[in-house]
Design an enzyme around this catalytic site. Structure first.
Site, PDB file in Angstrom:
ATOM      1  N   HIS A   1       0.804  -1.232   0.000  1.00 22.91           N
ATOM      2  CA  HIS A   1       0.000   0.000   0.000  1.00 22.91           C
ATOM      3  C   HIS A   1       0.834   1.279   0.000  1.00 22.91           C
ATOM      4  O   HIS A   1       0.358   2.315   0.455  1.00 22.91           O
ATOM      5  CB  HIS A   1      -0.934   0.025   1.212  1.00 22.91           C
TER       6      HIS A   1
ATOM      7  N   HIS B   1      -2.698  -1.612  -4.748  1.00 20.90           N
ATOM      8  CA  HIS B   1      -4.004  -1.002  -4.484  1.00 20.90           C
ATOM      9  C   HIS B   1      -4.042   0.334  -5.208  1.00 20.90           C
ATOM     10  O   HIS B   1      -3.416   1.302  -4.782  1.00 20.90           O
ATOM     11  CB  HIS B   1      -4.220  -0.812  -2.981  1.00 20.90           C
TER      12      HIS B   1
ATOM     13  N   GLU C   1     -13.012  -9.339  -0.780  1.00 16.99           N
ATOM     14  CA  GLU C   1     -13.661  -8.027  -0.660  1.00 16.99           C
ATOM     15  C   GLU C   1     -14.067  -7.540  -2.049  1.00 16.99           C
ATOM     16  O   GLU C   1     -13.908  -6.365  -2.377  1.00 16.99           O
ATOM     17  CB  GLU C   1     -12.727  -7.006  -0.009  1.00 16.99           C
TER      18      GLU C   1
ATOM     19  N   CYS D   1     -11.052   1.984   7.134  1.00 17.10           N
ATOM     20  CA  CYS D   1     -11.050   2.743   5.883  1.00 17.10           C
ATOM     21  C   CYS D   1     -12.383   3.407   5.591  1.00 17.10           C
ATOM     22  O   CYS D   1     -12.435   4.481   4.987  1.00 17.10           O
ATOM     23  CB  CYS D   1     -10.653   1.841   4.714  1.00 17.10           C
TER      24      CYS D   1
END
Lengths: 653, 653
Positions: free
Chosen positions: B156, B207, B333, B417
């Protein structure tokens, strides 16, 4: 008309299943047993060897590695296992034991010197492995020496002992060979010496099994100490202070660090007699209740009987799939909330349905009541039998009631408990068909078979001629060397609406003789007497309680004891788009060419049309309905052909 | 009648959202923004502090522990977090950045010296943390020093950089303060120096986020290098050899050991321009597509535009919940299979719906098309807004469309988040209502607000007066210092069946002026000109494509942009037992006393009766239907009262 008679002598404990080899199955079950004998049992032996189980047991081989890549263990792609590695498991002795038990049941039906030699080799390994003090457990002797009896909650030690006892009893019954029985007896004596009231140590197993096994050992040896020990384990369970918490503290572990969190996972949350809900791990629960039922039979224990009736009511009125499967959740391999019976994610472990057959069968020992036999039959023909492919070579661990086409039978599993469990049930299924007492003979299940049973001190030869479960016409002929008075108890299945009975050619008024779903016929029976029982099999629609969310607006189809499902390969439209009109007629036809010969259910249906939906996911008008035909097959036979969708619960339009 | 006019100048990139602070929301959104400002944003700052995020960032504090018990971090029971520990996370910079961005959006609407001081303190920490070479990332500088840029796939790093850039741009827009903008510019320059074609190194982030952030940075600074860098990251993605595999080998890790298994998890399976299906992690996908849409706008890239249209079609016709939620599976997800949209287990992460609003908003920059605005509105009012309680203090990470009563908003989450993501959207929601171009003004969303926009070089003051989303009457008044010719684009929502429009009192034939769902009205506008748009809101029944298994036999209710659900607290019978007759009339009524003021939908329903089911789980007759009344509330407002069942898709009888 024959008048109803209550058998004065029919008290607790008087109805027991006949031993191995007393009932020779034909027809439907002959095929299943032959698949088990010819395919499943050899596969089981091979997988045990390949996985390294015998390396673990045999004290003459080097101690094996704990992790073996599956591809190595099973020779690559020929076997499609679940997961990436074989990991040596503390419960492998139980798997090997169930393989022995399944082998024994096969041997009881048909001699097979090669198979017998394979079992003898395993028995020799265990005999060589057994410690001086009687202890025998390959995990703790070979993989984790010095750690015996430190963690009864998690380590399956008494559970493995139980399966070894069951296996040894079965092998003795099948072959008359005592070597394994002597091994487990010494082990059982060691267990009795260790666990019990002061000055012995407290304890019971995190996975029930030893209890029912000790009852079997008591019955085959006539030694009551094993029965008392079973009662000790059951009555001790859940007493305070909770043994598993005491034991965890002795290991310097916080009791709440239990991986499965709550003590109801293993039914140790409250004393067994105070339990009112079926909870926790489903297989554990079934084995516990089975042993409790045995104790009711053996001790005439009315308190325990009431507990079991409460638990039975809870299971069957709130927590049981229509297939007889149970335990919806993969999280605890067990029970969740009332009416929580999701279809696609149903865990419904094969072993749990097998365990329910065991429990139901023992409830019939307590009392001949078709409530128990109906559920036994429901679990047997559906949720249990679905665990094995028709040819006996592939298995389901989980038995969902719906699939999008991505669930398939596997060739092996990291936790291989189910295949041998179902194999031992199928191979010994004859025993579940009858109950024999001092003065009574009960027919719990109908199927083509010939049995030789001992009733009222005399041998009774029973021949059932029937195409059950595809046809409800049952013809029973009794063979007797001389006339004999006893009560014949004939189960009248709950699913049957218009049963008729003729005894020796004479019509019997069933409403007059039926009690708790069994027709009681007492008379002096003569050689050649016939029983003509006709159980018309309509295709029936079943609906679920409105609190079963997953089944709202849906219908299941049943014919006789067999539950049906729609499988993609038989349909002209996708299964999930189909619906049954509320009023359409459904008919059944036996098809010898299909799935080894099954009755197929078919009728008019509708399919939701995708016309006009191009590029649209939601719209203001529902999909139009187009005519279609539903073809449903027995649930147990699904996933034996081309892969695809399957559903037990069908939308009703 | 005003005649339709195609704006010659309306080319790619000409419609952009107005900046922060240009639109002052009233009515519905004023309440949401005030909850965000007064409750959510202070909570966010407090949670960042309590979780130790600032300890991680501030170079003047000691390096913190990586694991902090939640109870310690959040002062015990006042906060009900998910999970047992706060674990320092490599993506915390992104969470802090979103908190700054949400704060900035609030500050743009309302000065707040205390809040501004809180942000300034964080900015100071980052300025102090920034390395000589421009690098700034608290995880790799403080927790994992020496490990920069070794694992772009999982760590990330560029993602965090992207959120910091977005935050800095927003804070600059809101306050005019450049300090944070200067920090992130230096960091962006560092990134540009490192990543790119030879002789720089290849790379892109696991990401996506940096890409859209660089576009924002380019727009605010006017520096095209950031735009080119965004294009580099996007065009490099999925090229062979796959960067993440090369990088894994450089770390001596087998590329296939990727925790998320397949490269489509992060949309790097094939080059971006060749992608035809929305796949993988839903938030990642939305951020990628948002950046791609930005590039279409900035570069007039038709190839990328066609790719986006294909992806849009795929998402909206096969993979989107009726709530505008997306990504059904908790495993990745993200996305699974076409039409796989389970309700109770829906993951439908709040961030994914927020990301869809971002993507849709940018597609409107590409082309004013109500397809995009309809989905933007659908996701905004339903699947995104459901992520926050009405008072702004509790959150959903997952947004299921059905609950048995066991799903509740939490006060904090291990992966925090969603709350700041939704907060930044809500606080800046005015920007999403309009698009301004050189010669055009588009109204994408309707809501009570006053905006001051720059169109055709002149200031246009727009006043919308409406009770939207509870009523479809919209009155717009334009304020101009002098007459001005431009095209007003008015979205005609796809859900509206009988819209009517009057401009300056004169009826407009919408069929003649509407193109791609927008009414194009070009004229010389004068101060005080009025637009009267009437969008009648019927209660509508929605049905899902017949391949959506979960919604067979079910109906959803929508009124205007708002999707409804049945929540237990409003019903007289259990939600799961209720069904709607196919033909019953449903009506809406605004209730000021309920849930802060919402329109409630109600009508006759049926409930399946449990009478006659005592002790039975299955039977041959379905449950009888009893009359009941359905009361449905907006989905976004569920779980703000007594806990209980909820369902969006209702059975239709």
């Amino acid at each position: 008309m024959t008048s109803p008679t209550r058998l004065a002598s029919l008290a607790c404990g008087c109805l027991r299943p006949p031993g191995l080899g007393k009932v020779r199955m034909g027809g439907f079950w002959a095929d299943r047993i032959e698949a088990t004998r010819a395919r499943t049992v050899p596969i089981l032996h091979r997988r045990c060897e390949e996985a390294g189980m015998f390396d673990q047991i045999d004290p003459h081989r080097p101690v094996p590695e704990q992790r073996i890549p599956f591809s190595t263990a099973f020779g690559g792609s020929a076997v499609r296992p679940v997961g990436g590695n074989v990991t040596a498991q503390m419960y492998w002795d139980s798997d090997v034991a169930k393989v022995i038990e399944a082998s024994a049941a096969c041997l009881a039906g048909k001699r097979d010197p090669e198979l017998e030699a394979m079992v003898d080799r395993i028995v020799d390994m265990y005999a060589d492995l057994q410690a001086e003090d009687g202890y025998v457990n390959s995990w703790f002797q070979r993989m984790q020496p010095g750690k015996r009896w430190l963690n009864l909650r998690d380590c399956h030690e008494l559970y493995c002992a139980g399966h070894m006892i069951e296996a040894a009893v079965a092998y003795f019954e099948a072959t008359g060979k005592r070597k394994f029985l002597d091994v487990v007896r010494r082990y059982a004596d060691h267990i009795i010496e260790r666990f019990g009231p002061e000055p012995r140590r407290p304890g019971y197993c995190g996975h029930e099994e030893i209890e029912l096994a000790l009852v079997k050992l008591a019955r085959v040896t006539g030694d009551r100490r094993y029965l008392d020990q079973a009662r000790y384990f059951i009555d001790q369970r859940g007493q305070k202070p909770r043994f598993f918490e005491v034991e965890a503290r002795e290991r310097n572990e916080p009791p709440e660090a239990f991986a499965h969190r709550a003590p109801d996972y293993n039914q140790s949350h409250v004393p067994v007699r105070e339990q009112t809900k079926v909870v926790g791990h489903a297989v554990r629960a079934m084995y516990l209740y089975s042993a409790m039922a045995d104790l009711v039979t053996e001790f005439g224990d009315d308190g325990l009987r009431r507990t079991l009736e409460t638990l039975w009511e809870d299971l069957t009125s709130k927590r049981l799939y229509v297939t007889g499967g149970l335990g919806p959740s993969p999280d605890n391999e067990g029970f969740t909330r009332d009416y929580d019976l999701p279809n696609e994610s149903a865990y419904a472990e094969t072993c749990a349905a097998v365990g329910l057959v065991f429990w139901a069968s023992r409830m019939l020992g307590v009392s001949p009541d078709a409530r128990y036999a109906d559920i036994m039959e429901q679990a047997l023909y559906n949720g249990a039998l679905s665990g094995m492919s028709l040819d006996g070579s592939r298995f389901f661990y989980e038995n969902p009631l719906e699939s999008q086409g991505d669930r398939h039978r596997w060739e092996w599993h990291r936790c291989p408990c189910c295949p041998p469990n179902l194999a031992r049930l199928v191979a010994s299924i004859g025993s579940f068909h009858y109950g024999v007492g001092d003065d009574a003979l009960a027919v719990h299940l109908y199927a083509e078979n010939d049995a030789e049973l001992s009733v009222a001190g005399r041998t009774v030869r029973v021949s059932q001629r029937t195409s059950y479960p595809w046809d409800g016409a049952v013809r029973i002929r009794l063979g007797l060397d001389e006339p004999s008075a006893f009560t014949l108890l004939l189960r009248i299945p709950g699913w049957c609406e218009r049963p008729t009975l003729r005894i020796a050619g004479e019509a019997v008024d069933l409403s007059a003789v039926t009690r708790d779903g069994y027709a009681w016929v007492r008379r002096e029976w003569r050689d050649g007497d016939t029983v003509e029982l006709d159980l018309p099999m309509d295709v029936q629609r079943l609906y679920a309680h409105p609190d079963v969310r997953a089944d709202r607006g849906r219908v299941a189809l049943r014919r006789g004891p067999v539950l049906y499902c729609a499988e993609a390969v038989d349909q002209t439209a996708p299964v999930h788009r189909m619906s049954l009109p509320k009023t359409g007629t459904l008919s059944a036809r036996f098809r010898a060419d299909l799935l080894g010969g099954v009755a197929v259910v078919s009728g008019p249906a509708e399919t939701a049309s995708a016309a006009g939906w191009e590029g649209r996911l939601y719209r203001r008008e529902p999909a139009a309905a187009e005519p279609a035909t539903l073809t449903a097959i027995p649930y147990f036979a699904w996933d034996n052909r081309a892969p695809g969708e399957m559903s037990v619960w069908l939308h009703e339009a």
